[in-house]
Design a protein around this motif. Sequence first.
Motif, mmCIF file in Angstrom:
data_model
loop_
_atom_site.group_PDB
_atom_site.id
_atom_site.type_symbol
_atom_site.label_atom_id
_atom_site.label_comp_id
_atom_site.label_asym_id
_atom_site.label_seq_id
_atom_site.Cartn_x
_atom_site.Cartn_y
_atom_site.Cartn_z
ATOM 1 N N ALA A 23 0.611 -1.097 -0.065
ATOM 2 C CA ALA A 23 -0.075 0.027 0.250
ATOM 3 C C ALA A 23 1.105 1.207 0.048
ATOM 4 N N SER A 24 0.345 2.273 -0.570
ATOM 5 C CA SER A 24 1.040 3.754 -0.381
ATOM 6 C C SER A 24 -0.117 4.512 0.269
ATOM 7 N N GLY A 25 0.477 5.603 0.855
ATOM 8 C CA GLY A 25 -0.337 6.587 1.622
ATOM 9 C C GLY A 25 -0.090 6.610 3.255
ATOM 10 N N THR A 27 -1.785 7.235 5.768
ATOM 11 C CA THR A 27 -2.618 6.438 6.869
ATOM 12 C C THR A 27 -2.734 5.114 6.756
ATOM 13 N N PHE A 28 -2.118 4.452 6.336
ATOM 14 C CA PHE A 28 -2.416 3.023 5.922
ATOM 15 C C PHE A 28 -2.481 2.342 7.438
ATOM 16 N N SER A 29 -1.575 2.647 8.384
ATOM 17 C CA SER A 29 -1.561 2.032 9.744
ATOM 18 C C SER A 29 -2.913 2.042 10.611
ATOM 19 N N THR A 30 -3.756 2.864 10.169
ATOM 20 C CA THR A 30 -5.063 3.135 10.837
ATOM 21 C C THR A 30 -6.235 2.444 10.289
ATOM 22 N N TYR A 31 -5.837 2.001 9.220
ATOM 23 C CA TYR A 31 -7.087 1.316 8.316
ATOM 24 C C TYR A 31 -7.352 -0.049 8.806
ATOM 25 N N LEU A 32 -8.420 -0.630 8.820
ATOM 26 C CA LEU A 32 -9.082 -2.045 8.525
ATOM 27 C C LEU A 32 -8.583 -2.604 7.018
ATOM 28 N N LYS A 76 4.018 -1.559 5.195
ATOM 29 C CA LYS A 76 2.759 -1.039 4.586
ATOM 30 C C LYS A 76 2.168 -2.368 3.848
ATOM 31 N N SER A 77 2.019 -3.220 4.343
ATOM 32 C CA SER A 77 1.797 -4.379 3.580
ATOM 33 C C SER A 77 0.767 -5.168 4.387
ATOM 34 N N TYR A 110 -15.716 -0.911 2.238
ATOM 35 C CA TYR A 110 -14.307 -0.824 1.981
ATOM 36 C C TYR A 110 -14.000 0.071 0.822
ATOM 37 N N ASP A 111 -13.073 1.396 1.115
ATOM 38 C CA ASP A 111 -12.813 2.547 0.357
ATOM 39 C C ASP A 111 -11.922 2.333 -0.857
ATOM 40 N N TYR A 112 -10.866 1.415 -0.605
ATOM 41 C CA TYR A 112 -9.877 1.320 -1.527
ATOM 42 C C TYR A 112 -9.627 -0.320 -1.660
#
Length: 123
Positions: A23-25, A27-32, A76-77, A110-112
């Motif tokens: 993933a890129s971005g 705020t990755f660490s806060t996402y489900l 980020k994986s 899910y958003d992405y």
Amino acid sequence: VQLQASGGGLVQAGGSLRLSCAASGRTFSTYLLGWFCQAPGKEREFVAAINWSGGSTYYADSVKGRFTISRDNAKKSVYLHMNSLTPEDTAVYYCAAKKDYEYSHDVKEYDYWGQGTLVTVSS
């Protein structure tokens, strides 16, 4: 957030695969994070999800005991370790991210989404 899944391929029944999603971005660490699959002619369905810390995981009944989801926020994986594969697991597998950290198995929440990686299990 952009997601890119990899690791699919052809495997014999009873075999194993590990899917990865980078993933890129910021705020990755806060996402489900979740994995979904879509077999030919079927709707996309939930496989597994993991909360932001990795402390909580969720699985579809069909994969419990065979699949394991994990994440590495520093890289980020997110990963999906698949064991004891059967031909019924054949599908395109998608990784997904949900901004709202609450658990969901609903595709619509899910958003992405990543582009998908094909897993084919031969009998």
